[in-house]
Design a protein around this motif. Structure first.
Motif, short mmCIF file in Angstrom:
data_model
loop_
_atom_site.label_atom_id
_atom_site.label_comp_id
_atom_site.label_asym_id
_atom_site.label_seq_id
_atom_site.Cartn_x
_atom_site.Cartn_y
_atom_site.Cartn_z
N ASP A 35 0.82 -1.22 0.00
CA ASP A 35 0.00 0.00 0.00
C ASP A 35 0.85 1.27 0.00
O ASP A 35 0.48 2.29 0.58
CB ASP A 35 -0.98 0.02 1.18
N TYR A 36 2.02 1.22 -0.64
CA TYR A 36 2.93 2.36 -0.74
C TYR A 36 3.42 2.47 -2.18
O TYR A 36 3.93 1.51 -2.74
CB TYR A 36 4.13 2.17 0.20
N TRP A 37 3.20 3.66 -2.78
CA TRP A 37 3.63 3.93 -4.14
C TRP A 37 4.86 4.83 -4.07
O TRP A 37 4.75 6.00 -3.70
CB TRP A 37 2.53 4.64 -4.92
N ALA A 38 6.04 4.31 -4.39
CA ALA A 38 7.25 5.13 -4.38
C ALA A 38 7.16 6.19 -5.47
O ALA A 38 6.67 5.93 -6.57
CB ALA A 38 8.48 4.26 -4.58
N VAL A 39 7.65 7.39 -5.15
CA VAL A 39 7.56 8.53 -6.06
C VAL A 39 8.93 9.15 -6.22
O VAL A 39 9.67 9.28 -5.25
CB VAL A 39 6.60 9.59 -5.48
N THR A 40 9.24 9.55 -7.44
CA THR A 40 10.42 10.37 -7.67
C THR A 40 10.04 11.52 -8.59
O THR A 40 9.28 11.34 -9.53
CB THR A 40 11.61 9.58 -8.24
N SER A 41 10.56 12.69 -8.27
CA SER A 41 10.35 13.86 -9.12
C SER A 41 11.62 14.15 -9.92
O SER A 41 11.76 15.19 -10.52
CB SER A 41 9.96 15.08 -8.27
N LEU A 42 12.53 13.20 -9.95
CA LEU A 42 13.81 13.36 -10.64
C LEU A 42 13.74 12.77 -12.04
O LEU A 42 13.89 11.57 -12.21
CB LEU A 42 14.93 12.64 -9.86
N LYS A 43 13.51 13.59 -13.03
CA LYS A 43 13.43 13.11 -14.41
C LYS A 43 14.83 12.97 -15.02
O LYS A 43 15.10 12.07 -15.77
CB LYS A 43 12.59 14.04 -15.26
N ASP A 44 15.72 13.90 -14.74
CA ASP A 44 17.08 13.88 -15.30
C ASP A 44 18.04 13.39 -14.23
O ASP A 44 17.91 13.75 -13.06
CB ASP A 44 17.50 15.28 -15.76
N SER A 45 19.03 12.61 -14.62
CA SER A 45 19.96 12.05 -13.64
C SER A 45 20.74 13.13 -12.89
O SER A 45 21.14 12.93 -11.76
CB SER A 45 20.93 11.09 -14.32
N GLY A 46 20.94 14.30 -13.50
CA GLY A 46 21.67 15.37 -12.84
C GLY A 46 20.77 16.34 -12.09
O GLY A 46 21.26 17.27 -11.46
N ALA A 47 19.47 16.15 -12.15
CA ALA A 47 18.54 17.08 -11.51
C ALA A 47 18.45 16.84 -10.01
O ALA A 47 18.65 15.73 -9.54
CB ALA A 47 17.15 16.93 -12.14
N SER A 48 18.15 17.89 -9.28
CA SER A 48 17.91 17.73 -7.85
C SER A 48 16.42 17.57 -7.62
O SER A 48 15.61 18.00 -8.43
CB SER A 48 18.45 18.94 -7.08
N GLY A 49 16.07 16.96 -6.54
CA GLY A 49 14.67 16.75 -6.22
C GLY A 49 14.53 15.93 -4.96
O GLY A 49 15.51 15.53 -4.35
N VAL A 50 13.32 15.65 -4.58
CA VAL A 50 13.04 14.92 -3.36
C VAL A 50 12.28 13.64 -3.71
O VAL A 50 11.34 13.67 -4.48
CB VAL A 50 12.19 15.78 -2.40
N LYS A 51 12.71 12.54 -3.12
CA LYS A 51 11.99 11.28 -3.29
C LYS A 51 11.01 11.11 -2.15
O LYS A 51 11.19 11.66 -1.08
CB LYS A 51 12.96 10.10 -3.33
N GLY A 52 9.99 10.33 -2.39
CA GLY A 52 9.01 10.10 -1.35
C GLY A 52 8.04 9.04 -1.79
O GLY A 52 8.39 8.15 -2.55
N GLY A 53 6.80 9.15 -1.31
CA GLY A 53 5.82 8.16 -1.67
C GLY A 53 4.41 8.57 -1.31
O GLY A 53 4.19 9.56 -0.62
#
Length: 117
Positions: A35-53
């Motif tokens: 019941d957990y959907w992992a999420v990433t807002s990182l489209k480019d390998s060099g981009a910064s962003g936050v992972k979550g779910g």
């Protein structure tokens, strides 16, 4: 000060939340596990962003966590978000250096939108 290193959005309708964030912000959402959907807002390998779910929240506290999401255009994002079922809680406000708006997604989670000038 601490920096945000992740997030979790709780919802009684996690599939609907996953669809909303994928369509509006182009987030990559993994297939659910426990019941957990992992999420990433990182489209480019060099981009910064936050992972979550996104998770199915407990019945006594079904929704939670408002996050701030930086966007290129608050106006365009509000238009996309409302067409996907979001509700505007605070219209676009102007501050020194940035604009800010608050929305509630279709499952009841509060989110903030930030656009830097």
């Amino acid at each position: 000060m601490g920096k945000v290193v992740g997030f979790e959005l709780s919802s009684q309708e996690p599939e609907k939340a996953a669809t909303f964030y994928s369509k509006v912000f182009d987030w990559e959402i993994s297939e659910p596990k426990w019941d957990y959907w992992a999420v990433t807002s990182l489209k480019d390998s060099g981009a910064s962003g936050v992972k979550g779910g996104i998770s199915k929240g407990p019945r006594d506290f079904p929704h939670g966590t408002r996050i701030q999401i930086e966007v290129e255009s608050i106006d365009q994002t509000i238009s996309k978000a409302t067409s996907e079922g979001a509700m505007v809680v605070r219209e676009k406000m102007e501050f020194e250096g940035f604009f800010l708006a608050y929305l509630v997604d279709p499952t009841g989670n509060g989110i903030g939108l930030i656009q830097h000038k």
